[in-house]
Design a protein around this motif. Structure first.
Motif, PDB file in Angstrom:
ATOM      1  N   LEU A 102      15.727   5.069 -34.990  1.00  0.00           N
ATOM      2  CA  LEU A 102      15.711   4.705 -33.575  1.00  0.00           C
ATOM      3  C   LEU A 102      15.684   3.199 -33.350  1.00  0.00           C
ATOM      4  O   LEU A 102      16.171   2.714 -32.339  1.00  0.00           O
ATOM      5  CB  LEU A 102      14.496   5.352 -32.879  1.00  0.00           C
ATOM      6  N   THR A 103      15.098   2.460 -34.290  1.00  0.00           N
ATOM      7  CA  THR A 103      14.947   1.012 -34.061  1.00  0.00           C
ATOM      8  C   THR A 103      16.095   0.188 -34.631  1.00  0.00           C
ATOM      9  O   THR A 103      16.222  -0.989 -34.308  1.00  0.00           O
ATOM     10  CB  THR A 103      13.630   0.486 -34.678  1.00  0.00           C
ATOM     11  N   LYS A 108      18.924  -4.684 -34.490  1.00  0.00           N
ATOM     12  CA  LYS A 108      20.079  -5.406 -35.046  1.00  0.00           C
ATOM     13  C   LYS A 108      21.122  -5.761 -33.996  1.00  0.00           C
ATOM     14  O   LYS A 108      21.749  -6.806 -34.067  1.00  0.00           O
ATOM     15  CB  LYS A 108      20.740  -4.584 -36.161  1.00  0.00           C
ATOM     16  N   ALA A 109      21.337  -4.865 -33.046  1.00  0.00           N
ATOM     17  CA  ALA A 109      22.418  -5.107 -32.078  1.00  0.00           C
ATOM     18  C   ALA A 109      21.903  -5.700 -30.764  1.00  0.00           C
ATOM     19  O   ALA A 109      22.588  -6.496 -30.141  1.00  0.00           O
ATOM     20  CB  ALA A 109      23.180  -3.810 -31.808  1.00  0.00           C
ATOM     21  N   LEU A 110      20.702  -5.298 -30.344  1.00  0.00           N
ATOM     22  CA  LEU A 110      20.192  -5.802 -29.068  1.00  0.00           C
ATOM     23  C   LEU A 110      19.234  -6.974 -29.244  1.00  0.00           C
ATOM     24  O   LEU A 110      18.844  -7.610 -28.276  1.00  0.00           O
ATOM     25  CB  LEU A 110      19.460  -4.681 -28.298  1.00  0.00           C
ATOM     26  N   ARG A 114      10.630  -6.156 -33.715  1.00  0.00           N
ATOM     27  CA  ARG A 114      10.211  -4.887 -34.284  1.00  0.00           C
ATOM     28  C   ARG A 114       9.240  -4.121 -33.378  1.00  0.00           C
ATOM     29  O   ARG A 114       9.373  -2.920 -33.171  1.00  0.00           O
ATOM     30  CB  ARG A 114       9.536  -5.178 -35.626  1.00  0.00           C
ATOM     31  N   LYS A 115       8.301  -4.876 -32.808  1.00  0.00           N
ATOM     32  CA  LYS A 115       7.262  -4.239 -31.999  1.00  0.00           C
ATOM     33  C   LYS A 115       7.860  -3.622 -30.727  1.00  0.00           C
ATOM     34  O   LYS A 115       7.600  -2.473 -30.384  1.00  0.00           O
ATOM     35  CB  LYS A 115       6.194  -5.278 -31.639  1.00  0.00           C
ATOM     36  N   GLU A 116       8.688  -4.416 -30.062  1.00  0.00           N
ATOM     37  CA  GLU A 116       9.339  -3.910 -28.846  1.00  0.00           C
ATOM     38  C   GLU A 116      10.178  -2.677 -29.152  1.00  0.00           C
ATOM     39  O   GLU A 116      10.132  -1.677 -28.428  1.00  0.00           O
ATOM     40  CB  GLU A 116      10.278  -4.986 -28.263  1.00  0.00           C
ATOM     41  N   ALA A 117      10.930  -2.765 -30.270  1.00  0.00           N
ATOM     42  CA  ALA A 117      11.829  -1.663 -30.619  1.00  0.00           C
ATOM     43  C   ALA A 117      11.034  -0.405 -30.939  1.00  0.00           C
ATOM     44  O   ALA A 117      11.427   0.698 -30.562  1.00  0.00           O
ATOM     45  CB  ALA A 117      12.704  -2.064 -31.811  1.00  0.00           C
TER      46      ALA A 117
END
Lengths: 246, 254
Positions: A102-103, A108-110, A114-117
């Protein structure tokens, strides 16, 4: 009238000499739910795959939120964030955990950290009702759970439109409902959806527009109440009688 | 029938006759004598260079092979042709002539271009081994990457990954486990083929053996030890690869 999210005008496609898409005209308005059905080999998956450029089209125009999508990679990198995709075979990344599946896109693209994702990923896992499976591998989940992870993966990119290519066709019968339930929730929340499926119960419940395809062309399209009760074409009647008799 | 058995016996007799002057002479590599021990130490002293040449060549080949494999997977025909020409050409050149070409030929070409690029035996051997091996490595990568389902690439594309990101985070991590065993085979090939470096003067295992043969006249015994030396290297590589596979096995799908 709402601005059109997706617009196809006179789209044609050939595999060598085989004419898979014949003059496809289709408009999907923002917030609209379109269900595409038809016998296998009718070109319905190809329509969806051309919209998000998994396959090139040969002639005609495809627009996503007004922007024309050509076969030039630069033209569709811009729209990719707008379109999410759910595949028949899930296509989860088997070497990554559910959370990592999911992350990957968001980090990588947006460019999310890490935490936000991860926060976003957990939010959408909650939404597809499997918040407790984040650390498992896809292979440890049931088919229905895997498909819901795939839906969550698409949602993590926060797309404006979700495309579904026969999302329940690879599932055991007892798992179809849990996936459809999630899709119905998404529809109720206002997501714009284009769904290729044979699940007519789902279609009746959520579709704003039904599209029937056969032999590479759109034979009939219209609101579901007309579509199911008074189909105009013979081919559509035959198809519906075959699929609904059980 | 009787004639053929007679011929077989006769040829055995001839062979035995040939060997009559050659009895075993293990004393040349007898570790209990001072001379034998000195010989063994001399032979083993080539080990470092054999390992060094092989490892550097393998690393270059692993990188070069990937760079050659990727155009072979392209949708565009032009790129695929580049890959095919490279693989077919490099794969067809026998190692020894290629070694001569790199060691003697390349400096001439560089000089004609006004460049002074000396190539010593060490780098000559490495370049040759890496080049020769890269064609095979490229084919291994191509097969490994193609074995990953197309849906993986498509899924990566739909979550916005670029081509490079798709390769790095999705395709290669899955392909590597399938690629590793054949790559290990290629590494063993490199280790053995590094023996050719002896002909351009590299002081590796085979060269040491040849030099000792010239002074001791005991090729059979010395080459037997040489075989053992390569055997040990190859067994160590096998063990290392098995260890790596076990470690990677833990994060593969069940």
């Amino acid at each position: 009238m709402a601005a059109s999210a997706i617009e196809l005008r006179g789209v044609n496609k050939w595999y060598d000499t085989f004419h898979v898409l014949k003059d496809i005209d289709l408009t999907v308005a923002s917030g609209e739910k379109v269900v595409i059905c038809g016998p296998s080999g009718s070109g319905k998956s190809t329509v969806v795959r051309c919209i998000n450029k998994l396959e090139p089209h040969d002639t005609g125009i495809i627009r996503v939120f007004g922007q024309e999508i050509t076969n030039d990679p630069r033209s569709y990198s811009a729209m990719q964030g707008d379109l999410g995709m759910v595949f028949q075979q899930f296509n989860l990344f088997p070497h990554l955990s559910v959370l990592e599946n999911l992350t990957l896109g968001p980090t990588k693209a947006l460019g999310l950290n890490r935490k936000e994702a991860e926060e976003r990923a957990r939010r959408y896992l909650e939404r597809v009702r499997i918040p407790d499976q984040a650390d498992k591998r896809p292979s440890q989940l049931s088919g229905g759970q895997q498909q819901r992870v795939a839906i969550a993966r698409a949602l993590c990119m926060e797309p404006k439109v979700l495309l579904f290519d026969e999302p329940t066709s690879a599932l055991d019968p007892e798992m179809i409902a849990e996936v459809l339930d999630v899709m119905i929730t998404l529809a109720q929340d206002g997501m714009t959806m284009v769904v290729v499926t044979h699940e007519m119960g789902f279609a009746r419940k959520v579709a704003d527009k039904m599209v029937f395809m056969d032999g590479g062309e759109i034979v009939e399209q219209g609101p579901p109440d007309h579509f199911f009760t008074t189909p105009k074409s013979e081919r559509c009647k035959t198809f519906l009688s075959q699929i609904l008799q059980h | 029938m009787r004639i053929s058995s007679f011929l077989a016996l006769a040829s055995l007799a001839v062979l035995a006759g040939c060997g009559s002057s050659a009895t075993w002479g293990w004393y040349v590599i007898d570790p209990t004598t001072a001379a034998g021990w000195t010989n063994i130490k001399f032979l083993i002293s080539g080990m470092g260079d054999t390992i060094l040449i092989s490892v550097i060549a393998a690393v270059i080949s692993i990188v070069l092979g990937l760079l050659v494999a990727l155009p072979g997977l392209s949708e565009k025909r032009g790129w695929r042709i580049v890959n095919r020409v490279y693989v077919e050409l490099i794969r067809a050149i026998p190692l020894l002539p290629m070694l001569f070409w790199v060691f003697y030929g390349l400096p001439i070409i560089f000089r004609s271009m006004g460049l002074n690029v000396p190539i010593d035996p060490f780098w000559g051997a490495i370049i040759t081994l890496a080049l020769s091996d890269s064609a095979f490595t490229a084919e291994i990568y191509r097969a490994g990457i193609q074995s990953i389902a197309k849906g993986q690439r498509e899924a990566a594309q739909t979550v916005g990954l670029s081509y490079a990101q798709t390769m790095r985070y999705v395709i290669l991590p899955q392909a590597i486990r399938r690629i590793l065993p054949p790559l290990a085979n290629q590494f063993i090939y490199i280790v053995k083929m590094s023996a050719f470096a002896s002909v351009i003067g590299m002081q590796e295992l085979t060269r040491r053996a040849n030099e000792l043969v010239v002074t001791e006249y005991r090729p059979l015994e010395i080459y037997t030890l040489l075989i053992l030396e390569y055997l040990i290297l190859v067994l160590l590589i096998s063990a290392g690869v098995r260890w790596l596979e076990r470690r990677m096995g833990s994060d593969e799908r069940s």
